[in-house]
Write a protein that holds these residues in place. Structure first.
Motif, mmCIF file in Angstrom:
data_model
loop_
_atom_site.group_PDB
_atom_site.id
_atom_site.type_symbol
_atom_site.label_atom_id
_atom_site.label_comp_id
_atom_site.label_asym_id
_atom_site.label_seq_id
_atom_site.Cartn_x
_atom_site.Cartn_y
_atom_site.Cartn_z
ATOM 1 N N GLU A 289 37.908 1.614 10.826
ATOM 2 C CA GLU A 289 37.237 0.779 11.744
ATOM 3 C C GLU A 289 35.600 0.958 11.402
ATOM 4 O OE1 GLU A 289 37.500 2.778 15.450
ATOM 5 O OE2 GLU A 289 39.670 2.292 15.774
ATOM 6 N N LEU A 290 35.035 -0.098 11.996
ATOM 7 C CA LEU A 290 33.532 -0.273 11.592
ATOM 8 C C LEU A 290 32.899 0.397 12.810
ATOM 9 C CD1 LEU A 290 32.803 -3.600 10.077
ATOM 10 C CD2 LEU A 290 32.055 -1.581 9.129
ATOM 11 N N GLU A 291 31.889 1.250 12.795
ATOM 12 C CA GLU A 291 31.165 1.682 13.888
ATOM 13 C C GLU A 291 29.626 1.768 13.245
ATOM 14 O OE1 GLU A 291 31.491 6.539 14.199
ATOM 15 O OE2 GLU A 291 32.747 5.184 15.258
ATOM 16 N N PHE A 292 28.705 2.277 14.013
ATOM 17 C CA PHE A 292 27.377 2.496 13.634
ATOM 18 C C PHE A 292 27.179 4.003 13.699
ATOM 19 C CE2 PHE A 292 26.908 -1.651 15.711
ATOM 20 C CZ PHE A 292 26.417 -2.421 14.868
ATOM 21 N N GLU A 293 26.186 4.100 12.511
ATOM 22 C CA GLU A 293 25.765 5.599 12.280
ATOM 23 C C GLU A 293 24.093 5.708 12.537
ATOM 24 O OE1 GLU A 293 26.785 6.790 8.328
ATOM 25 O OE2 GLU A 293 28.774 7.287 9.131
ATOM 26 N N ILE A 294 23.466 6.724 12.785
ATOM 27 C CA ILE A 294 22.013 6.901 13.542
ATOM 28 C C ILE A 294 21.482 7.351 12.092
ATOM 29 C CG2 ILE A 294 20.248 7.561 14.716
ATOM 30 C CD1 ILE A 294 22.510 7.608 16.765
ATOM 31 N N GLY A 295 20.312 6.913 11.779
ATOM 32 C CA GLY A 295 19.099 7.636 10.926
ATOM 33 C C GLY A 295 17.825 7.779 11.757
ATOM 34 N N TYR A 296 17.453 8.959 11.671
ATOM 35 C CA TYR A 296 16.309 9.174 12.944
ATOM 36 C C TYR A 296 15.083 9.744 12.166
ATOM 37 C CZ TYR A 296 14.265 11.906 16.671
ATOM 38 O OH TYR A 296 13.492 12.161 17.782
ATOM 39 N N GLY A 297 13.864 9.364 12.685
ATOM 40 C CA GLY A 297 12.689 9.506 12.194
ATOM 41 C C GLY A 297 11.576 9.650 13.381
ATOM 42 N N LEU A 298 10.943 10.808 12.974
ATOM 43 C CA LEU A 298 9.803 11.127 14.275
ATOM 44 C C LEU A 298 8.886 11.715 13.328
ATOM 45 C CD1 LEU A 298 10.295 12.695 17.615
ATOM 46 C CD2 LEU A 298 8.792 13.923 15.884
ATOM 47 N N CYS A 299 7.418 11.271 13.552
ATOM 48 C CA CYS A 299 6.313 11.861 13.081
ATOM 49 C C CYS A 299 5.174 11.822 13.941
ATOM 50 C CB CYS A 299 5.929 11.200 11.447
ATOM 51 S SG CYS A 299 5.903 9.466 11.993
ATOM 52 N N TYR A 300 3.883 12.726 13.840
ATOM 53 C CA TYR A 300 2.934 12.812 14.601
ATOM 54 C C TYR A 300 2.132 11.356 14.713
ATOM 55 C CZ TYR A 300 2.969 17.814 14.802
ATOM 56 O OH TYR A 300 3.433 19.086 15.070
ATOM 57 N N GLY A 301 1.630 10.865 15.868
ATOM 58 C CA GLY A 301 0.720 10.001 15.837
ATOM 59 C C GLY A 301 1.476 8.593 15.583
ATOM 60 N N GLN A 302 0.996 7.567 15.463
ATOM 61 C CA GLN A 302 1.514 6.368 15.529
ATOM 62 C C GLN A 302 1.577 5.864 13.804
ATOM 63 O OE1 GLN A 302 -0.317 2.902 17.660
ATOM 64 N NE2 GLN A 302 1.194 1.649 17.278
ATOM 65 N N ASN A 303 2.738 6.104 13.403
ATOM 66 C CA ASN A 303 2.888 5.706 11.805
ATOM 67 C C ASN A 303 4.310 5.196 11.751
ATOM 68 O OD1 ASN A 303 3.081 5.773 9.068
ATOM 69 N ND2 ASN A 303 2.123 7.731 8.926
ATOM 70 N N GLU A 304 4.519 3.834 12.291
ATOM 71 C CA GLU A 304 5.895 3.276 12.419
ATOM 72 C C GLU A 304 6.378 3.227 11.200
ATOM 73 O OE1 GLU A 304 5.421 -0.125 15.090
ATOM 74 O OE2 GLU A 304 3.921 0.974 16.303
ATOM 75 N N THR A 305 5.802 2.565 9.799
ATOM 76 C CA THR A 305 6.689 2.335 8.798
ATOM 77 C C THR A 305 7.062 3.872 8.245
ATOM 78 O OG1 THR A 305 4.824 0.811 8.448
ATOM 79 C CG2 THR A 305 6.113 1.546 6.601
ATOM 80 N N LYS A 306 6.225 4.747 8.395
ATOM 81 C CA LYS A 306 6.770 6.050 7.862
ATOM 82 C C LYS A 306 7.982 6.418 8.485
ATOM 83 C CE LYS A 306 5.775 10.923 7.077
ATOM 84 N NZ LYS A 306 4.512 11.953 6.999
ATOM 85 N N ALA A 307 7.897 6.565 10.042
ATOM 86 C CA ALA A 307 9.141 6.977 10.706
ATOM 87 C C ALA A 307 10.461 5.995 10.305
ATOM 88 C CB ALA A 307 8.683 6.735 12.267
ATOM 89 N N ILE A 308 10.247 4.651 10.205
ATOM 90 C CA ILE A 308 11.287 3.953 9.814
ATOM 91 C C ILE A 308 11.995 4.307 8.608
ATOM 92 C CG2 ILE A 308 12.111 1.612 9.332
ATOM 93 C CD1 ILE A 308 10.059 0.641 11.312
ATOM 94 N N ALA A 309 11.282 4.739 7.438
ATOM 95 C CA ALA A 309 11.713 4.863 6.192
ATOM 96 C C ALA A 309 12.137 6.483 6.356
ATOM 97 C CB ALA A 309 10.229 4.981 5.283
ATOM 98 N N MET A 310 11.588 7.195 7.176
ATOM 99 C CA MET A 310 12.230 8.662 7.399
ATOM 100 C C MET A 310 13.506 8.438 7.904
ATOM 101 S SD MET A 310 10.772 11.636 9.771
ATOM 102 C CE MET A 310 11.775 13.021 10.140
ATOM 103 N N GLY A 311 13.822 7.255 8.845
ATOM 104 C CA GLY A 311 15.138 7.267 9.324
ATOM 105 C C GLY A 311 16.234 6.729 8.257
ATOM 106 N N ILE A 312 15.718 5.953 7.531
ATOM 107 C CA ILE A 312 16.629 5.518 6.387
ATOM 108 C C ILE A 312 16.874 6.600 5.327
ATOM 109 C CG2 ILE A 312 16.631 4.022 4.433
ATOM 110 C CD1 ILE A 312 14.663 1.959 6.147
ATOM 111 N N LEU A 313 15.853 7.287 4.852
ATOM 112 C CA LEU A 313 16.323 8.573 3.976
ATOM 113 C C LEU A 313 17.130 9.614 4.692
ATOM 114 C CD1 LEU A 313 12.769 8.769 2.248
ATOM 115 C CD2 LEU A 313 15.082 7.752 1.270
#
Length: 374
Positions: A289-313
């Motif tokens: 079956e196909l379903e979704f998995e989660i990648g999670y990112g959280l960092c101090y301050g407003q650093n959206e690109t890094k948080a997204i990249a963190m979720g991918i890794l």
């Protein structure tokens, strides 16, 4: 020669340090720490995240001392952090309680509470604003007054009744449909990479700590490599939030899990991202079956690109294929740390006289052998 180097080394180093001070102040202008804190928000947030210490004032001070060099500022702040005693552990932070000032989803157009654009350069033209050259504090005060008047006189909208500290998670709706697996609570005590060296295989808590403290450019580059082919996943931002998170500690004199006994310590500004990644899951009798998995990112301050990249890794490292660099946890986690990487590269500038002489002798011997054979 060695004696001269030893004898003159201390004086030369002292003069070098004076030269650093001269280069910083030679134009007879001084950067105020409070102005760096208020006017270099992105850099301050980056330094706090990579150093693992939440203090906007200290981050601004480190930036001033490092003359704007983020790697050096992170080094300074981490060194200071290592001198601080750890007096308490906070209660588990609940991100659903975030006072959101920005909250978007790239997966759904209509989400409960609505898309909150907040402050972002995503919707701006990337053109130099030459008016900033002549900007004055008087002009800023006038603009702020007009902005606050306009905000105070704004028309009421249906969204004004929404509690920004109780916004529902977008991903909960996928869970209700059975499209997203529930994440069981992990009651184990997190590993602390600042007190115990990283070990392999790394625990999830170790991975997330290294990723959130990783050098922003390195984390982003490796995540980009994943999307391009080195890991072959193409995620979507399920939800991105920027806001203030309340932090509590338990009563040290009366340990209890009761929330009423906790002490409120203050708020920290963070960026949180939950990435949605399609995955094939094998069920009973070989059914897929196909379903979704989660990648999670959280960092101090407003650093959206890094948080997204963190979720991918975060999700990529779970796959653990050692033949793919971005899935090899040792390759990723050892090479994204700014202090480790810049420190090692920079140490090459230090004296290597003895080791180089050994290499030089080897080269001379091989040349001599080749000439004799000829």
């Amino acid at each position: 020669m060695g004696y001269v180097a030893v004898k003159g080394g201390t004086f030369a180093i002292e003069e070098s340090l004076k030269r650093i001070q001269y280069e910083r102040v030679k134009q007879r202008k001084v950067l105020d720490v409070d102005k760096i804190e208020s006017g270099m928000r992105g850099l301050v947030d980056q330094v706090m995240s990579e150093s693992g210490l939440y203090s906007e004032t200290l981050a601004a001070l480190a930036i001033k001392q490092a003359e704007g060099n983020p790697e050096e500022a992170v080094f300074l702040l981490r060194a200071y952090r290592s001198t601080l005693p750890r007096k308490h552990y906070s209660r588990t932070v609940v991100t659903e309680q975030m006072l959101a000032e920005r909250r978007i989803s790239a997966s759904f157009k209509d989400i409960p509470g609505g898309q909150i654009l907040g402050a972002s350069t995503d919707y701006s033209h990337r053109l130099l604003d030459f008016d900033l050259i002549g900007e004055t504090e008087a002009a800023v005060s006038e603009w702020l007054y007009e902005f606050e008047q306009e905000a105070g006189a704004g028309e009421e909208t249906p969204d004004q009744d929404i509690d920004l500290t109780r916004l529902p998670k977008v991903l909960d709706y996928l869970r209700k449909e059975g499209l997203l697996a529930n994440c069981p609570a992990d009651e184990r005590e997190p590993d602390d990479v600042t007190r115990k060296s990283l070990t392999f295989p790394a625990s999830r808590s170790q991975k997330l700590q290294i990723l959130t403290r990783g050098q922003t450019g390195a984390v982003t580059s490796l995540a980009y490599a994943v999307i391009r082919a080195y890991g072959a996943i193409h995620p979507t931002v399920g939800e991105l939030r920027v806001g203030q998170l309340p932090v509590y500690i338990g009563n040290p004199l009366k340990p209890s899990e009761d929330g009423d006994e906790a002490y409120y310590m203050g708020d920290i500004k963070v960026t949180e991202v939950e990435m949605l990644i399609p995955a094939t899951v094998e069920r009973e009798k070989g059914r897929k079956e196909l379903e979704f998995e989660i990648g999670y990112g959280l960092c101090y301050g407003q650093n959206e690109t890094k948080a997204i990249a963190m979720g991918i890794l975060d999700k990529t490292l779970e796959k653990g294929d050692q033949t793919i660099p971005t899935q090899n946890e040792e390759f990723v986690l050892y090479h994204i740390d700014s202090v480790e990487s810049t420190g090692f590269i920079s140490h090459l500038k230090m004296p290597h006289y003895v080791t180089f002489q050994s290499k030089l002798n080897d080269v001379r011997k091989t040349k001599q052998v080749q000439s004799e054979k000829a």
